[in-house]
Each structure stands twice: as structure tokens, then as C-alpha cells.
Write an enzyme that holds these catalytic residues in place. Sequence first.
Site, PDB file in Angstrom:
ATOM      1  N   GLU A   1      30.711  24.366  24.847  1.00  0.00           N
ATOM      2  CA  GLU A   1      30.856  24.780  26.248  1.00  0.00           C
ATOM      3  C   GLU A   1      32.117  25.612  26.455  1.00  0.00           C
ATOM      4  OE1 GLU A   1      30.769  22.558  30.555  1.00  0.00           O
ATOM      5  OE2 GLU A   1      32.115  21.771  29.027  1.00  0.00           O
TER       6      GLU A   1
ATOM      7  N   ARG B   1      39.977  60.491  38.438  1.00  0.00           N
ATOM      8  CA  ARG B   1      40.682  60.468  39.719  1.00  0.00           C
ATOM      9  C   ARG B   1      42.004  61.214  39.607  1.00  0.00           C
ATOM     10  NH1 ARG B   1      40.384  59.949  45.233  1.00  0.00           N
ATOM     11  NH2 ARG B   1      42.067  58.646  46.087  1.00  0.00           N
TER      12      ARG B   1
ATOM     13  N   GLN C   1      52.406  56.155  34.320  1.00  0.00           N
ATOM     14  CA  GLN C   1      52.624  54.994  33.469  1.00  0.00           C
ATOM     15  C   GLN C   1      52.179  53.694  34.138  1.00  0.00           C
ATOM     16  OE1 GLN C   1      56.708  53.429  32.147  1.00  0.00           O
ATOM     17  NE2 GLN C   1      56.178  54.925  30.554  1.00  0.00           N
TER      18      GLN C   1
END
Length: 392
Positions: free
Chosen positions: A245, A271, A282
Site C-alpha cells: 500500500e 509564455r 531564474q
Amino acid sequence: MIVEPTPEQLALRREIIAFARAELGRDVIEADRAARFPREDWQRCAEFGVLGWPVPEEYGGRGYDPLTTMIALDALGYACPDNGLVFAINNHLWGCVIYLLLHGTEEQKRRFLPGLCDGSLVGAHALSEPEAGSDILSMTTMAEGDGDGYRLHGTKCFISNGPVADVYVTIARTGTGPGRQDQLSAFLVTADTPGVVRKRELPKMGLRTTPMGVVEFDGTPVPAANLIGREGAGYPVFTSTIEWERSFMFAPHVGAMERLLETSVRQANTRRQFGRPLGSFQAVSHPIADMKIRLELARMLLYRVGWLKRENRLALQEATMAKIFISEGLAETARAAVELHGARGYLEEYGLERELRDALGGPIYAGSNAVQRGILAELLGVRGALSGGGAQ
């Protein structure tokens, strides 16, 4: 040690990615908004074999070894945009199916596994209680002897898949000694059994297409044939599933981390702000570099667990580290991706706010990371590390 996928495993990865992109999550925004379980996508996954990846072919599964299963889940998490669907699948596999694979009788396997593989049965893990989460020894749900079987009394909560489940794996107290491991037993309970009462569904922040609910056992009759393992073996039965799990459930997180990294790189390159590509700043490029570092370290750790389980070796320490690192890594990557996309990251239509909401549950479910750090410290030899608090 670095585990490299074989050509066959890489081909499987490509096949899964193509399937998930073409078939899954077409209306994920609406399904998330409505908190609707995507039953049709669930069935598509069943038909593709997802629900039976770790199950032997004789019981209706695909028979993948643990490492191949890990790689397959990574690919599914990468290509499926509906994290809730993937989470529902993981709860089904590692909260229910794994109990049958590790401890089920031959009769139990033949009775339940084919349906759990073909999608006609949804599995869930009814473990937590209102006053007992990570502290399993404090649970109060009782299984009283009744002829050749038992009657269950108690309430289980925070059950992922609970409102739609057909089969519950649950643990109840078959003795009266509080805190004693040998007083717990594990059971298979079908949802159509008299006395199984689905009390309510729980609205939540993320992973909304995985329904979560509360189930009450009101004198629920359970035949002895539905006992998983022997009476009093509930605690070791439960702990034997932890490695699975707490690592396999987080394999899709690694795929999601890769998807968010690619989305962020694309945004950084396309963009423009102040006459420059966004990525030339940066403050943008460094968080993307950190995304890549987290991704590669997470995958190395995860695949090591898969390799260890394939070799039938213990992996509790590695699985615990994987659970902590990957769950927190995805949350940090999702947060960074939202920030990088600015206002678009905050809007529903672009999906990134959903990625963040979905990721925030990871450090909590499958054992909170506060508890996992205590377990890891204990495994490293720090005495009493689990007794200092932090349990949830």
C-alpha cells in the site's frame, strides 16, 4: 542500484499511455466538480486489464510481476488526467485485492478475484474508525462469535470507494484485550449483507472522483468462510500489506510529477513576460530543475521497491521512504506548477488547481507521514520513536 525497464516493460508503458490519453478523463472537470465516480472509465480500465494487473491469470488478471505493475501504475498516473479515478483503482488493488492475493483461501480467491478484475466488483478497505486511524490497536469494532460465523458491530469511516464498494476488507476485534495484537481479525464483507449501512458520503478537498464514506456494521453476519487468515491474525495480515500500500499506491504520483514537469516546461518556453521567455528567469527555471530532481529520485526509490517485491524480499524501509518522499514531492511539484502558471494555475479550467488539491491528500492517507517518519526511525534503531506523538 538503478532498475532499468526492459523493452517489454517500455512497450507496455507506451500502450498504457496511449489507452489512458484516448479513453480516460474526458469530462474530468465536471466529474470533479460533481464529485462523481467515473463508472464508465472504471469499466474501461477493467476491460484494459488495469484492475487485474497484479492478479494471476488463473483468477482473471494479467499476472504482472511487482516491478512491471509498478511501471504500469506510473504510466497510468502520467497519462490519466483523473487522479481520483487512479486513486480509486489503487484503493481497490492495495486495500482489497492484495489481501486476497497474500492471505485469501483458494475458495475466496475464486469467489472474489474474477469480479474484482473484470470491474463488476469494487473493493474498499474499511479500516479507520472515528477514534482509531493509524493506531489500529485502538479500534473498537467487534466481531462476536455467532454459530459458525460472526456478527460485526461498529463504525468505519474515511473509506475511499466506500459509497460504491461491493466488497469491504475490514478488521475487527475478536477478543477483549485492549491493545493486544492477537485480538484482531480480518474479514471480507459484501455490501449487500444485512446490517451493512452506508451512513453518508464525505465531501472532500481533492480526489473527488473517488467517493469517501462512512459504513456502519449493525450486527452484520459474516460467515467463517469470509475470515482472512485465521482468527486473531488480523494484525499481521494488515502489516503484511503495508509495503504494498505505502509504495504501489504512490506509483501514479510519480507519473503525475512527470506530467506536471512537462506542463511547466511548456509554460516556461511559450509564455513571455517583460520581452523574455518565462523560463529565462531564474525564479522560474530553478523550481523546474527541482521538479526534475524530485521526479528522478522518486522513480529510482519506487522501482527499487518494485524490484525487491519481485524478488520476494522485505521492503518496509524502502516503502516507508517512498511514501514520505513521493507524497511530499508531488505536493511540492503541484504547488510550484500552480505558481508558475500564475492566474491560470488558480483557475479551474486549466486543471492545475485540481492537481494541487489532489496532491495534498498524499501525506495523510495510507498512514500519515508523521507516523511514517516514526516508523522509519524505529526501523533505523531509534527506540521509542513511535511513542513521541504525531499519530493521526
